[in-house]
Design an enzyme around this catalytic site. Structure first.
Site, mmCIF file in Angstrom:
data_model
loop_
_atom_site.group_PDB
_atom_site.id
_atom_site.type_symbol
_atom_site.label_atom_id
_atom_site.label_comp_id
_atom_site.label_asym_id
_atom_site.label_seq_id
_atom_site.Cartn_x
_atom_site.Cartn_y
_atom_site.Cartn_z
ATOM 1 N N GLY A 190 -1.747 3.295 7.412
ATOM 2 C CA GLY A 190 -2.331 3.603 6.114
ATOM 3 C C GLY A 190 -3.708 2.978 5.982
ATOM 4 O O GLY A 190 -4.407 2.747 6.970
ATOM 5 N N SER A 191 -4.087 2.682 4.750
ATOM 6 C CA SER A 191 -5.435 2.145 4.518
ATOM 7 C C SER A 191 -5.673 0.830 5.250
ATOM 8 O O SER A 191 -6.810 0.513 5.606
ATOM 9 C CB SER A 191 -5.688 1.972 3.021
ATOM 10 O OG SER A 191 -4.765 1.063 2.463
ATOM 11 N N ALA A 192 -4.609 0.063 5.507
ATOM 12 C CA ALA A 192 -4.753 -1.199 6.241
ATOM 13 C C ALA A 192 -5.236 -0.977 7.667
ATOM 14 O O ALA A 192 -5.754 -1.908 8.293
ATOM 15 C CB ALA A 192 -3.435 -1.963 6.235
ATOM 16 N N THR A 215 0.944 -6.106 3.106
ATOM 17 C CA THR A 215 1.603 -4.811 3.224
ATOM 18 C C THR A 215 3.094 -5.091 3.324
ATOM 19 O O THR A 215 3.554 -6.151 2.923
ATOM 20 C CB THR A 215 1.045 -4.001 4.422
ATOM 21 O OG1 THR A 215 1.580 -2.676 4.387
ATOM 22 C CG2 THR A 215 1.328 -4.647 5.753
ATOM 23 N N TYR A 216 3.851 -4.146 3.856
ATOM 24 C CA TYR A 216 5.282 -4.373 4.058
ATOM 25 C C TYR A 216 5.649 -3.967 5.478
ATOM 26 O O TYR A 216 4.958 -3.179 6.126
ATOM 27 C CB TYR A 216 6.116 -3.619 3.026
ATOM 28 C CG TYR A 216 5.942 -2.121 3.035
ATOM 29 C CD1 TYR A 216 6.788 -1.301 3.773
ATOM 30 C CD2 TYR A 216 4.914 -1.521 2.307
ATOM 31 C CE1 TYR A 216 6.614 0.077 3.786
ATOM 32 C CE2 TYR A 216 4.741 -0.145 2.313
ATOM 33 C CZ TYR A 216 5.596 0.651 3.054
ATOM 34 O OH TYR A 216 5.422 2.007 3.064
ATOM 35 N N SER A 228 2.149 0.666 5.558
ATOM 36 C CA SER A 228 2.988 -0.389 6.107
ATOM 37 C C SER A 228 2.520 -0.886 7.465
ATOM 38 O O SER A 228 1.476 -0.504 7.968
ATOM 39 C CB SER A 228 4.439 0.070 6.214
ATOM 40 O OG SER A 228 4.546 1.107 7.165
#
Length: 126
Positions: A73-75, A57-58, A25
């Site tokens: 995260g991966s972002a 994403t959110y 996120s």
């Protein structure tokens, strides 16, 4: 017919954190979420002005007034602290709802503090 239209955007916010091992996120200062009418867990598009990356994403809440913009995260591989981002939300509207529709455009200073909310994008000159 329904059209997917820009609902709001946070314009040129500064990434404060990139947490690779967080669950995922983008944590956003709660003041900015409210100004842009973005709900927690709502999908957002993020466009990295600094490096050109674009991803979805959110949103989750970060502490109110903190100025936090944390890509998680991966972002986190797509944004680094100091990068300028545009965070956009979209909604579906019926054609009849679009008359007078204007997205919320939220502007901040270098510390991600709210400076202005506008209701329309100015026409780009030639």
């Amino acid at each position: 017919m329904q059209r997917n239209m820009l609902k709001s955007k946070l314009h040129r916010v500064t990434t404060t954190h990139a947490e690779l091992h967080y669950i995922g996120s983008c944590a956003i200062d709660e003041n900015l979420l409210e100004a842009a009418d973005i709900l927690e867990y709502e999908e957002v598009q993020i466009w990295n002005v600094t490096n050109g990356e674009r991803f979805a994403t959110y949103a989750i809440k970060a502490e109110r007034g903190s100025g936090v913009i944390s890509v998680n995260g991966s972002a986190a591989r797509r944004a680094a602290p100091g990068d300028l981002l545009i965070i956009a939300s979209f909604a579906q509207y019926e054609d009849a709802e679009l008359k007078g529709h204007s997205p919320k455009l939220v502007f901040v200073d270098g510390d991600n503090r709210l400076t202005e909310v506008k209701g329309a994008t100015p026409t780009q000159p030639a």
